[in-house]
Scaffold this motif. Structure first.
Motif, PDB file in Angstrom:
ATOM      1  N   ARG A  37      15.009  -7.463   9.109  1.00 58.30           N
ATOM      2  CA  ARG A  37      13.825  -8.318   9.139  1.00 58.30           C
ATOM      3  C   ARG A  37      12.596  -7.429   9.218  1.00 58.30           C
ATOM      4  O   ARG A  37      12.554  -6.508  10.025  1.00 58.30           O
ATOM      5  N   VAL A  38      11.607  -7.708   8.393  1.00 56.81           N
ATOM      6  CA  VAL A  38      10.356  -6.954   8.387  1.00 56.81           C
ATOM      7  C   VAL A  38       9.229  -7.924   8.708  1.00 56.81           C
ATOM      8  O   VAL A  38       9.011  -8.890   7.984  1.00 56.81           O
ATOM      9  N   LYS A  39       8.543  -7.677   9.827  1.00 63.30           N
ATOM     10  CA  LYS A  39       7.369  -8.470  10.196  1.00 63.30           C
ATOM     11  C   LYS A  39       6.173  -7.905   9.434  1.00 63.30           C
ATOM     12  O   LYS A  39       5.925  -6.706   9.468  1.00 63.30           O
ATOM     13  N   PHE A  40       5.457  -8.772   8.740  1.00 58.92           N
ATOM     14  CA  PHE A  40       4.299  -8.333   7.970  1.00 58.92           C
ATOM     15  C   PHE A  40       3.081  -8.166   8.866  1.00 58.92           C
ATOM     16  O   PHE A  40       2.863  -8.953   9.784  1.00 58.92           O
ATOM     17  N   ASP A  41       2.280  -7.147   8.547  1.00 58.41           N
ATOM     18  CA  ASP A  41       0.954  -7.030   9.138  1.00 58.41           C
ATOM     19  C   ASP A  41       0.115  -8.168   8.566  1.00 58.41           C
ATOM     20  O   ASP A  41       0.409  -8.693   7.490  1.00 58.41           O
ATOM     21  N   SER A  42      -0.948  -8.527   9.261  1.00 57.65           N
ATOM     22  CA  SER A  42      -1.742  -9.665   8.809  1.00 57.65           C
ATOM     23  C   SER A  42      -2.553  -9.379   7.541  1.00 57.65           C
ATOM     24  O   SER A  42      -2.769 -10.266   6.731  1.00 57.65           O
ATOM     25  N   ALA A  43      -3.006  -8.161   7.353  1.00 58.28           N
ATOM     26  CA  ALA A  43      -3.821  -7.836   6.179  1.00 58.28           C
ATOM     27  C   ALA A  43      -2.933  -7.642   4.952  1.00 58.28           C
ATOM     28  O   ALA A  43      -1.949  -6.921   5.003  1.00 58.28           O
ATOM     29  N   TRP A  44      -3.308  -8.293   3.831  1.00 61.67           N
ATOM     30  CA  TRP A  44      -2.443  -8.233   2.651  1.00 61.67           C
ATOM     31  C   TRP A  44      -2.293  -6.833   2.064  1.00 61.67           C
ATOM     32  O   TRP A  44      -1.227  -6.524   1.547  1.00 61.67           O
ATOM     33  N   PRO A  45      -3.289  -5.940   2.106  1.00 61.91           N
ATOM     34  CA  PRO A  45      -3.020  -4.609   1.533  1.00 61.91           C
ATOM     35  C   PRO A  45      -1.890  -3.887   2.270  1.00 61.91           C
ATOM     36  O   PRO A  45      -1.066  -3.221   1.654  1.00 61.91           O
ATOM     37  N   SER A  46      -1.816  -4.071   3.578  1.00 60.82           N
ATOM     38  CA  SER A  46      -0.764  -3.378   4.323  1.00 60.82           C
ATOM     39  C   SER A  46       0.606  -3.998   4.069  1.00 60.82           C
ATOM     40  O   SER A  46       1.614  -3.300   4.093  1.00 60.82           O
ATOM     41  N   ARG A  47       0.667  -5.294   3.795  1.00 62.44           N
ATOM     42  CA  ARG A  47       1.979  -5.893   3.498  1.00 62.44           C
ATOM     43  C   ARG A  47       2.527  -5.356   2.170  1.00 62.44           C
ATOM     44  O   ARG A  47       3.721  -5.170   2.021  1.00 62.44           O
ATOM     45  N   LEU A  48       1.638  -5.068   1.219  1.00 64.78           N
ATOM     46  CA  LEU A  48       2.094  -4.440  -0.024  1.00 64.78           C
ATOM     47  C   LEU A  48       2.687  -3.072   0.274  1.00 64.78           C
ATOM     48  O   LEU A  48       3.761  -2.719  -0.225  1.00 64.78           O
ATOM     49  N   GLU A  49       1.993  -2.305   1.103  1.00 66.75           N
ATOM     50  CA  GLU A  49       2.480  -0.971   1.470  1.00 66.75           C
ATOM     51  C   GLU A  49       3.787  -1.046   2.239  1.00 66.75           C
ATOM     52  O   GLU A  49       4.663  -0.192   2.077  1.00 66.75           O
ATOM     53  N   GLN A  50       3.941  -2.066   3.079  1.00 71.84           N
ATOM     54  CA  GLN A  50       5.198  -2.233   3.814  1.00 71.84           C
ATOM     55  C   GLN A  50       6.362  -2.423   2.850  1.00 71.84           C
ATOM     56  O   GLN A  50       7.427  -1.836   3.032  1.00 71.84           O
TER      57      GLN A  50
END
Length: 120
Positions: A37-50
């Motif tokens: 399970r991967v919890k996303f950061d709130s900012a969308w640019p960081s979720r792309l990097e995740q």
């Protein structure tokens, strides 16, 4: 192959742009090998990097904005949008080549999804 499926409970999250987590599954010999399970950061640019850091090659999600869709594609991630259903069932449908069935399409999206994003 590494697949990410956005989650909201046990179902595919209805909108990638605000999804809070994903199930990341490594596939070997056509079967799931590892799940995390991967919890996303709130900012969308960081979720792309995740997703990139996780090595994701395919993203299965519900709705997605064009901006995020094209940014993911430009990073080499194949995006399969407008999907609905239980996460585990959707994963098996993808692995068995059945994800194009109408019961996995968000209401009103089946024809649009095939016309604009191609078949998988």
């Amino acid at each position: 192959m590494i697949i990410a499926l956005t989650r909201w409970g046990n179902r595919i999250s209805p909108l990638f742009d605000v999804a809070q987590e994903a199930l990341v599954v490594e596939i070997g010999r056509g079967r799931p090998v590892t799940w995390r399970r991967v919890k996303f950061d709130s900012a969308w640019p960081s979720r792309l990097e995740q997703l990139v850091r996780q090595g994701v090659e395919v993203l299965i999600c519900g709705g997605i904005s064009n901006l995020l869709y094209y940014q993911l594609v430009s990073r080499g991630i194949r995006v399969i949008p407008w999907v609905t259903g239980e996460v585990e069932e959707v994963l098996w449908a993808f692995l068995q080549g059945r994800l194009d069935q109408e019961n996995y399409s968000m209401p009103g999206c089946h024809r649009w999804r095939h016309r604009h994003r191609g078949r998988w």
